[in-house]
Design a protein around this motif. Sequence first.
Motif, PDB file in Angstrom:
ATOM      1  N   ASN A   2      22.408  46.215  -1.241  1.00 34.22           N
ATOM      2  CA  ASN A   2      22.309  47.018  -2.449  1.00 34.22           C
ATOM      3  C   ASN A   2      23.350  48.125  -2.437  1.00 34.22           C
ATOM      4  N   ILE A   3      23.920  48.373  -3.588  1.00 37.37           N
ATOM      5  CA  ILE A   3      24.918  49.430  -3.717  1.00 37.37           C
ATOM      6  C   ILE A   3      24.732  50.150  -5.052  1.00 37.37           C
ATOM      7  N   ASP A  22      22.313  53.098 -11.004  1.00 38.36           N
ATOM      8  CA  ASP A  22      21.205  52.905 -10.074  1.00 38.36           C
ATOM      9  C   ASP A  22      21.646  51.915  -8.999  1.00 38.36           C
ATOM     10  N   GLU A  23      20.862  51.802  -7.918  1.00 41.99           N
ATOM     11  CA  GLU A  23      21.152  50.792  -6.903  1.00 41.99           C
ATOM     12  C   GLU A  23      20.920  49.401  -7.473  1.00 41.99           C
ATOM     13  N   MET A  24      21.750  48.483  -7.052  1.00 46.99           N
ATOM     14  CA  MET A  24      21.625  47.095  -7.494  1.00 46.99           C
ATOM     15  C   MET A  24      22.262  46.196  -6.448  1.00 46.99           C
ATOM     16  N   LYS A  25      22.018  44.896  -6.554  1.00 50.23           N
ATOM     17  CA  LYS A  25      22.672  43.953  -5.656  1.00 50.23           C
ATOM     18  C   LYS A  25      24.168  43.945  -5.922  1.00 50.23           C
ATOM     19  N   ILE A  48      29.229  52.287  -3.442  1.00 51.03           N
ATOM     20  CA  ILE A  48      28.678  53.025  -2.305  1.00 51.03           C
ATOM     21  C   ILE A  48      27.431  52.302  -1.811  1.00 51.03           C
ATOM     22  N   ASP A  49      27.418  51.912  -0.521  1.00 50.50           N
ATOM     23  CA  ASP A  49      26.279  51.175   0.007  1.00 50.50           C
ATOM     24  C   ASP A  49      25.216  52.131   0.544  1.00 50.50           C
ATOM     25  N   VAL A  50      24.143  51.569   1.106  1.00 51.08           N
ATOM     26  CA  VAL A  50      23.007  52.383   1.553  1.00 51.08           C
ATOM     27  C   VAL A  50      23.348  53.243   2.757  1.00 51.08           C
ATOM     28  N   GLN A  51      24.465  52.933   3.417  1.00 51.73           N
ATOM     29  CA  GLN A  51      24.929  53.752   4.537  1.00 51.73           C
ATOM     30  C   GLN A  51      25.975  54.771   4.099  1.00 51.73           C
ATOM     31  N   ASP A  52      26.127  54.917   2.774  1.00 48.16           N
ATOM     32  CA  ASP A  52      27.102  55.841   2.175  1.00 48.16           C
ATOM     33  C   ASP A  52      28.546  55.477   2.492  1.00 48.16           C
ATOM     34  N   GLY A 182      24.823  45.406  15.300  1.00 50.33           N
ATOM     35  CA  GLY A 182      25.527  45.957  14.143  1.00 50.33           C
ATOM     36  C   GLY A 182      24.683  45.963  12.885  1.00 50.33           C
ATOM     37  N   ILE A 183      23.370  46.021  13.041  1.00 53.17           N
ATOM     38  CA  ILE A 183      22.457  46.003  11.888  1.00 53.17           C
ATOM     39  C   ILE A 183      22.287  47.409  11.326  1.00 53.17           C
ATOM     40  N   HIS A 184      22.375  47.516  10.006  1.00 55.63           N
ATOM     41  CA  HIS A 184      22.142  48.782   9.317  1.00 55.63           C
ATOM     42  C   HIS A 184      20.758  48.696   8.652  1.00 55.63           C
TER      43      HIS A 184
END
Length: 217
Positions: A2-3, A22-25, A48-52, A182-184
């Motif tokens: 999601n980004i 908003d966040e979306m795929k 921008i992903d969930v890890q910024d 390497g998992i976020h």
Amino acid sequence: MNIRMEIIYKTSKGVEVRFSSDEMKMEKAILIAEDMEKTGRLKEVTFIDVQDRTWSLKELKKFLEGIQTEPHHISVYFDGGFDAKSKKSGLGCVIYYEQDGKHFRKRKNAFVEEIETNNEAEYAALYLGLQELEALGVHHLPVKFVGDSQVVINQLSGEWPCYEETLTKWADRVEDKMKQMGIHPEYEAISRKQNREADHLASQALEGLEIASNIQL
């Protein structure tokens, strides 16, 4: 993955406006960005992903192309059950993922005897999910972990402190494994009713019924 999108749009009269989505795929975000580009008025777009982490449209499209043949869009449901009388535990995990444009569900449970509390069993169930992800070859991807254990979810997300030495060791073990792969991680707490599939697997493990399956949905 999601980004969200940060966009600078320029109107036909030259007026610029900046807005965030908003966040979306990421597939949906790419589609929207490409559609806006066709108007000739999209001045700038950043993903921008969930890890910024920030991505350009080109980078995101290349990333999406690269993961299509590997497991992605992964959610891991986990649950641990502890029998105080027998001091035995059942672990269950259900992994939903996509690969080659298809949807899959992987289920796994395990019976263990070396655990002392229900919270330990919950951590062990999440770790079982990590081991199954490793078997699938998952690496350097965002993964959502979903469970009904407020303790595990909130401790791993940093919302709650961890004072018990045993649980601290489990949290360290989980985080070390994620770092190695390497998992976020992203965490989501749900009710036990919503987690009934993983809960049922844990109960089956306590009853001596071993489950291991991977099917296309």
